[in-house]
Design an enzyme around this catalytic site. Sequence first.
Site, PDB file in Angstrom:
ATOM      1  N   LYS A  80       0.802  -1.204   0.039  1.00 59.25           N
ATOM      2  CA  LYS A  80       0.053  -0.193  -0.045  1.00 59.25           C
ATOM      3  C   LYS A  80       0.944   1.305  -0.019  1.00 59.25           C
ATOM      4  CE  LYS A  80      -3.833   2.084   2.745  1.00 59.25           C
ATOM      5  NZ  LYS A  80      -4.772   1.369   3.769  1.00 59.25           N
ATOM      6  N   SER A 155      -9.279   2.443   2.487  1.00 57.65           N
ATOM      7  CA  SER A 155      -8.049   3.008   2.047  1.00 57.65           C
ATOM      8  C   SER A 155      -7.110   2.001   1.349  1.00 57.65           C
ATOM      9  CB  SER A 155      -7.240   3.981   3.001  1.00 57.65           C
ATOM     10  OG  SER A 155      -6.759   3.051   4.226  1.00 57.65           O
ATOM     11  N   SER A 179      -9.664  -0.207   7.376  1.00 56.96           N
ATOM     12  CA  SER A 179      -9.332  -0.118   6.079  1.00 56.96           C
ATOM     13  C   SER A 179      -8.661  -1.597   5.660  1.00 56.96           C
ATOM     14  CB  SER A 179      -8.627   1.066   5.804  1.00 56.96           C
ATOM     15  OG  SER A 179      -9.030   2.166   5.747  1.00 56.96           O
TER      16      SER A 179
END
Length: 467
Positions: A80, A155, A179
């Site tokens: 990420k 996210s 998330s």
Amino acid sequence: MTRVHAFGDDALGDLDAVGLAEHLAAGKVSAVEVVDAAIARCEAVSPTLNGLALDTYTRARRQARDPRSGFFSGVPTLVKDNVAVEGLPTQDGCDAFVARPAPRDGDFFRMYGATGVVPIGKSQLSEFGFSASAEHPRLGPVRNPWDPTRTAGASSAGSSAFVAAGVVPIAHANDGGGSIRIPAAACGLVGLKPTRNRFAQDKVFRDMPVRIVADGVVTRSVRDTAAYLREAERVYRNLALAPVGDITRPGTKRLRVAVVTTSIDTAASPEVREATLGVARLLEELGHHVVELEQPPVPPSFRDDFLLYWGFLSTFLVATGRATHRGSWDPSRLDNLTRGLARHAGRRMHRLPGAIARLARSERLSSAFFADHDVVLTPTVATATPEIGHLDPTLPFETVIERLMDWVAFTPLQNATGEPAISLPLATGADGMPLGVMLGAGRGREATLLEVAYELEEARPFARVQG
């Protein structure tokens, strides 16, 4: 509803991460072959799903020729785009600055990389991870492979969309309000938020007054999540917590399960409530002791306190942006959600010390709850996965924050308490979309969650986007 996926007859097949690691170790496929297949799959679905922030294809192919040792040696993954990886920028889903390449790996990736995974890129997220829908004003939204008109959720959307679509079998995700769990629910995946401080984290997350963020992964099977926890623990072990260990099968102990389908002032939709109660009935059939409760162990102030703390984090990022990013900082390019959160906190900053104190005390309240219950079963989110645009961060702040808080009604509790929770894709909505249910447990009880997750997966195998 047109599903989008990249599963096919290549080196990856439909293997999960454990299966792929076993094939690699046995020499049935090579790391070069599986990394090339992951890159090809990523290129095939990226124009639709839009989950890639940055590709590292050249670097991945080079690493695949001599991958690091570890259980997941040669397994392709995504990281990420809010953690530091040496030589790569960390853009945080934000247009307000130009990120510089990181001089070294952050603490999280140093641990994650040591398991042997090979990143093919960084995955897209919402701006600073604040929104439960990654809808970038310039780059566009991350779309759900089950239905590209829907959000991929939260996210960690890019990681989740690509794992569900078969690009990679495992990907990094992190969770400051849901998330890991929310996109797992939206995309039909397993998503476990570990106990606070269970694993290594980058300094930016360690320095928070209340450490609400936890790093983990999203996967397509319980055994992949369990194997990740086992391998990460071999690299980094917090001696203050009982080890998770090697969890490979359902547990034998029958658990005391509390079921809750209302979170403070937000009730789950009828469909989501029935899906959750359906899992409760399944647990009863499996011999567990289930009781339904009207309210979670959350004080009435929790929603307002968490929102204020969220806003405080935005205020800090906005206030320090110029110093952090030097001449490239342009706050006019922040989205309405980030700016609105900062304004919300700025007007209420006098209340922040009390909010932080109450959030910190939430762990004590929850610990008392888990003295009488082994796990709590709730929906992961309160309603079905919304369409793209419902949580658009360019909407007026008051509109988007109300919609956001109503959808994300159940997950923030464990971010405040620091306790573990796992979302499992155990139901399907009338629209054919996955519906996640969530199991939470007391501090350090990931092993309990994995054992019951194995049991539920065996009893009700998870649906897959490829059918």
